[in-house]
Design a protein around this motif. Structure first.
Motif, short mmCIF file in Angstrom:
data_model
loop_
_atom_site.label_atom_id
_atom_site.label_comp_id
_atom_site.label_asym_id
_atom_site.label_seq_id
_atom_site.Cartn_x
_atom_site.Cartn_y
_atom_site.Cartn_z
N HIS A 178 -5.85 4.18 2.53
CA HIS A 178 -6.59 2.94 2.29
C HIS A 178 -8.07 3.15 2.59
O HIS A 178 -8.94 2.69 1.85
CB HIS A 178 -6.03 1.80 3.14
CG HIS A 178 -6.66 0.48 2.83
ND1 HIS A 178 -7.39 -0.21 3.75
CD2 HIS A 178 -6.68 -0.25 1.68
CE1 HIS A 178 -7.83 -1.33 3.20
NE2 HIS A 178 -7.41 -1.38 1.95
N GLY A 179 -8.37 3.86 3.67
CA GLY A 179 -9.77 4.16 3.98
C GLY A 179 -10.42 4.95 2.86
O GLY A 179 -11.55 4.67 2.46
N SER A 180 -9.71 5.96 2.33
CA SER A 180 -10.24 6.78 1.24
C SER A 180 -10.52 5.93 0.01
O SER A 180 -11.57 6.05 -0.62
CB SER A 180 -9.26 7.90 0.89
OG SER A 180 -9.07 8.76 1.97
N LEU A 181 -9.55 5.08 -0.33
CA LEU A 181 -9.71 4.19 -1.49
C LEU A 181 -10.90 3.26 -1.29
O LEU A 181 -11.74 3.11 -2.18
CB LEU A 181 -8.43 3.39 -1.71
CG LEU A 181 -8.50 2.25 -2.73
CD1 LEU A 181 -8.89 2.75 -4.11
CD2 LEU A 181 -7.17 1.51 -2.77
N GLN B 26 -0.47 -1.88 -5.94
CA GLN B 26 -0.76 -3.17 -5.31
C GLN B 26 -1.87 -3.02 -4.27
O GLN B 26 -2.75 -3.87 -4.17
CB GLN B 26 0.49 -3.75 -4.64
CG GLN B 26 1.48 -4.34 -5.61
CD GLN B 26 2.70 -4.86 -4.88
OE1 GLN B 26 3.35 -4.14 -4.13
NE2 GLN B 26 2.99 -6.13 -5.08
N LEU B 27 -1.82 -1.94 -3.49
CA LEU B 27 -2.87 -1.67 -2.51
C LEU B 27 -4.22 -1.54 -3.21
O LEU B 27 -5.21 -2.10 -2.76
CB LEU B 27 -2.54 -0.38 -1.74
CG LEU B 27 -3.59 0.09 -0.74
CD1 LEU B 27 -3.66 -0.86 0.45
CD2 LEU B 27 -3.29 1.51 -0.29
N HIS B 28 -4.24 -0.81 -4.31
CA HIS B 28 -5.47 -0.62 -5.08
C HIS B 28 -6.02 -1.96 -5.57
O HIS B 28 -7.19 -2.27 -5.35
CB HIS B 28 -5.17 0.32 -6.26
CG HIS B 28 -6.24 0.38 -7.28
ND1 HIS B 28 -6.05 -0.07 -8.56
CD2 HIS B 28 -7.51 0.81 -7.20
CE1 HIS B 28 -7.18 0.09 -9.23
NE2 HIS B 28 -8.07 0.63 -8.44
N LEU B 29 -5.17 -2.74 -6.21
CA LEU B 29 -5.62 -4.02 -6.75
C LEU B 29 -6.08 -4.98 -5.66
O LEU B 29 -7.10 -5.67 -5.80
CB LEU B 29 -4.51 -4.66 -7.59
CG LEU B 29 -4.11 -3.90 -8.86
CD1 LEU B 29 -2.89 -4.54 -9.51
CD2 LEU B 29 -5.28 -3.81 -9.83
N LEU C 43 -8.68 -4.20 6.75
CA LEU C 43 -8.29 -2.80 6.87
C LEU C 43 -6.76 -2.73 6.93
O LEU C 43 -6.14 -3.58 7.55
CB LEU C 43 -8.86 -2.18 8.14
CG LEU C 43 -10.35 -2.37 8.41
CD1 LEU C 43 -10.72 -1.74 9.75
CD2 LEU C 43 -11.19 -1.80 7.30
N LEU C 44 -6.18 -1.71 6.31
CA LEU C 44 -4.73 -1.51 6.39
C LEU C 44 -4.45 -0.70 7.65
O LEU C 44 -4.64 0.51 7.68
CB LEU C 44 -4.20 -0.79 5.16
CG LEU C 44 -2.70 -0.58 5.13
CD1 LEU C 44 -1.98 -1.92 5.03
CD2 LEU C 44 -2.31 0.32 3.97
#
Length: 172
Positions: free
Chosen positions: A21-24, A57-60, A75-76
Protein backbone atom coordinates in the motif's frame (compact mmCIF):
# COMPACT_ATOMS: atom_id res chain seq x y z
CA UNK A 1 -5.90 -5.83 5.63
CA UNK A 2 -6.15 -9.63 5.81
CA UNK A 3 -7.62 -9.82 2.29
CA UNK A 4 -4.78 -7.75 0.84
CA UNK A 5 -2.20 -9.79 2.74
CA UNK A 6 -3.76 -13.00 1.42
CA UNK A 7 -3.81 -11.67 -2.13
CA UNK A 8 -0.14 -10.69 -1.87
CA UNK A 9 0.78 -14.18 -0.67
CA UNK A 10 -1.40 -15.91 -3.29
CA UNK A 11 0.26 -13.91 -6.07
CA UNK A 12 3.71 -14.70 -4.63
CA UNK A 13 4.57 -11.03 -4.34
CA UNK A 14 6.89 -11.34 -1.35
CA UNK A 15 5.75 -7.98 0.01
CA UNK A 16 3.61 -7.22 3.05
CA UNK A 17 0.21 -5.58 2.61
CA UNK A 18 1.32 -2.37 4.36
CA UNK A 19 4.46 -2.06 2.24
CA UNK A 20 2.49 -2.68 -0.97
CA UNK A 21 0.00 0.00 0.00
CA UNK A 22 2.86 2.38 0.77
CA UNK A 23 4.44 1.61 -2.62
CA UNK A 24 1.15 2.19 -4.41
CA UNK A 25 0.50 5.45 -2.57
CA UNK A 26 4.07 6.60 -3.20
CA UNK A 27 3.64 5.88 -6.90
CA UNK A 28 0.37 7.81 -7.02
CA UNK A 29 1.64 10.69 -4.86
CA UNK A 30 4.72 11.00 -7.08
CA UNK A 31 2.52 11.45 -10.15
CA UNK A 32 2.70 7.86 -11.41
CA UNK A 33 0.22 6.80 -14.06
CA UNK A 34 -2.97 5.25 -12.81
CA UNK A 35 -4.59 2.46 -14.77
CA UNK A 36 -3.99 -1.06 -16.06
CA UNK A 37 -0.58 -2.44 -15.26
CA UNK A 38 -0.27 -0.40 -12.06
CA UNK A 39 0.98 -3.37 -10.04
CA UNK A 40 3.75 -4.13 -12.56
CA UNK A 41 4.89 -0.49 -12.51
CA UNK A 42 4.73 -0.16 -8.71
CA UNK A 43 6.70 -3.37 -8.16
CA UNK A 44 8.95 -2.83 -11.21
CA UNK A 45 8.25 -6.36 -12.34
CA UNK A 46 6.55 -7.17 -15.64
CA UNK A 47 6.07 -10.80 -14.61
CA UNK A 48 3.59 -9.98 -11.82
CA UNK A 49 0.15 -11.40 -12.66
CA UNK A 50 -2.91 -9.21 -12.98
CA UNK A 51 -3.97 -8.11 -9.49
CA UNK A 52 -6.55 -10.13 -7.61
CA UNK A 53 -9.84 -8.47 -6.72
CA UNK A 54 -8.59 -7.47 -3.26
CA UNK A 55 -5.56 -5.73 -4.74
CA UNK A 56 -7.63 -3.99 -7.37
CA UNK A 57 -10.00 -2.79 -4.63
CA UNK A 58 -6.98 -1.47 -2.71
CA UNK A 59 -5.83 0.36 -5.84
CA UNK A 60 -9.22 1.93 -6.52
CA UNK A 61 -9.71 2.93 -2.88
CA UNK A 62 -6.24 4.46 -2.72
CA UNK A 63 -6.80 6.53 -5.85
CA UNK A 64 -10.20 7.70 -4.57
CA UNK A 65 -8.86 8.58 -1.12
CA UNK A 66 -5.90 10.54 -2.45
CA UNK A 67 -8.16 12.48 -4.81
CA UNK A 68 -10.84 13.10 -2.14
CA UNK A 69 -10.91 16.73 -1.08
CA UNK A 70 -12.20 15.80 2.40
CA UNK A 71 -8.81 14.25 3.30
CA UNK A 72 -10.26 10.76 3.83
CA UNK A 73 -6.94 9.08 2.98
CA UNK A 74 -5.92 6.25 5.34
CA UNK A 75 -2.81 4.12 5.65
CA UNK A 76 -3.29 0.35 5.40
CA UNK A 77 -1.93 -0.74 8.78
CA UNK A 78 -2.83 -3.39 11.36
CA UNK A 79 -5.78 -2.68 13.63
CA UNK A 80 -5.38 -1.18 17.09
CA UNK A 81 -5.68 -4.65 18.66
CA UNK A 82 -2.32 -5.67 17.12
CA UNK A 83 0.76 -5.17 19.27
CA UNK A 84 2.53 -1.83 19.33
CA UNK A 85 5.58 -3.59 17.87
CA UNK A 86 3.61 -5.00 14.92
CA UNK A 87 1.84 -1.71 14.23
CA UNK A 88 5.05 0.32 14.33
CA UNK A 89 6.86 -2.25 12.15
CA UNK A 90 4.05 -2.03 9.60
CA UNK A 91 4.20 1.77 9.63
CA UNK A 92 7.95 1.71 8.96
CA UNK A 93 7.38 -0.85 6.16
CA UNK A 94 4.66 1.40 4.75
CA UNK A 95 7.10 4.32 4.71
CA UNK A 96 9.78 2.22 2.98
CA UNK A 97 7.28 1.22 0.33
CA UNK A 98 6.15 4.81 -0.07
CA UNK A 99 9.71 6.04 -0.67
CA UNK A 100 10.29 3.41 -3.34
CA UNK A 101 7.06 4.10 -5.19
CA UNK A 102 7.46 7.85 -4.88
CA UNK A 103 11.00 7.74 -6.22
CA UNK A 104 9.94 5.63 -9.19
CA UNK A 105 7.15 8.00 -10.14
CA UNK A 106 8.56 11.40 -9.21
CA UNK A 107 12.15 10.87 -10.32
CA UNK A 108 15.28 12.56 -9.02
CA UNK A 109 13.95 16.12 -8.91
CA UNK A 110 10.26 16.15 -7.98
CA UNK A 111 8.45 19.50 -7.89
CA UNK A 112 8.30 19.76 -4.09
CA UNK A 113 7.41 22.72 -1.93
CA UNK A 114 9.64 23.43 1.07
CA UNK A 115 7.07 21.65 3.25
CA UNK A 116 7.03 18.74 0.81
CA UNK A 117 10.82 18.37 1.00
CA UNK A 118 10.63 18.33 4.81
CA UNK A 119 7.77 15.82 4.76
CA UNK A 120 9.67 13.51 2.41
CA UNK A 121 12.78 13.70 4.60
CA UNK A 122 10.68 12.85 7.67
CA UNK A 123 9.13 9.86 5.90
CA UNK A 124 12.65 8.73 4.95
CA UNK A 125 13.68 8.90 8.63
CA UNK A 126 10.66 6.78 9.57
CA UNK A 127 11.48 4.30 6.82
CA UNK A 128 14.92 3.82 8.38
CA UNK A 129 13.48 3.24 11.87
CA UNK A 130 13.11 -0.10 13.61
CA UNK A 131 10.31 -1.09 15.99
CA UNK A 132 11.13 -1.54 19.67
CA UNK A 133 9.78 -4.24 21.96
CA UNK A 134 7.51 -3.18 24.79
CA UNK A 135 6.01 0.26 25.01
CA UNK A 136 3.48 2.10 27.11
CA UNK A 137 0.56 4.49 26.70
CA UNK A 138 2.94 7.30 25.78
CA UNK A 139 4.37 5.17 22.96
CA UNK A 140 0.84 4.31 21.81
CA UNK A 141 -0.05 8.00 21.65
CA UNK A 142 3.18 8.78 19.79
CA UNK A 143 2.43 6.11 17.18
CA UNK A 144 -1.03 7.58 16.57
CA UNK A 145 0.54 11.02 16.08
CA UNK A 146 3.16 9.64 13.71
CA UNK A 147 0.51 7.84 11.64
CA UNK A 148 -1.44 11.10 11.36
CA UNK A 149 1.70 12.98 10.37
CA UNK A 150 2.46 10.43 7.62
CA UNK A 151 -1.12 10.59 6.37
CA UNK A 152 -1.00 14.39 6.05
CA UNK A 153 2.53 14.31 4.60
CA UNK A 154 1.37 11.93 1.84
CA UNK A 155 -1.50 14.26 0.97
CA UNK A 156 0.93 17.19 0.82
CA UNK A 157 3.32 15.27 -1.46
CA UNK A 158 0.42 14.15 -3.65
CA UNK A 159 -0.62 17.78 -3.93
CA UNK A 160 2.89 18.88 -4.91
CA UNK A 161 3.61 16.16 -7.46
CA UNK A 162 0.27 14.92 -8.79
CA UNK A 163 -2.44 17.51 -8.24
CA UNK A 164 -0.26 20.61 -8.76
CA UNK A 165 1.06 19.62 -12.19
CA UNK A 166 -2.42 18.47 -13.26
CA UNK A 167 -3.92 21.85 -12.29
CA UNK A 168 -1.10 23.75 -14.05
CA UNK A 169 -1.81 21.77 -17.24
CA UNK A 170 -5.48 22.74 -17.08
CA UNK A 171 -4.58 26.41 -16.73
CA UNK A 172 -2.33 26.37 -19.81
Amino acid sequence: MAEVHGACRAAGLGIAASELHGSLCGWLAGGGADGPGWLNRVLVDDSVPEPAAALEQLHLASVAQLEDRSFAFELLLPDADASLYDRSAALFEWCRGFLGGFGLAAGAAPPLSDEGREALADIARLAAASPQEGGDQEDEAALVEIEEFVRVAVLLLHGDCALGPRHRQRLN
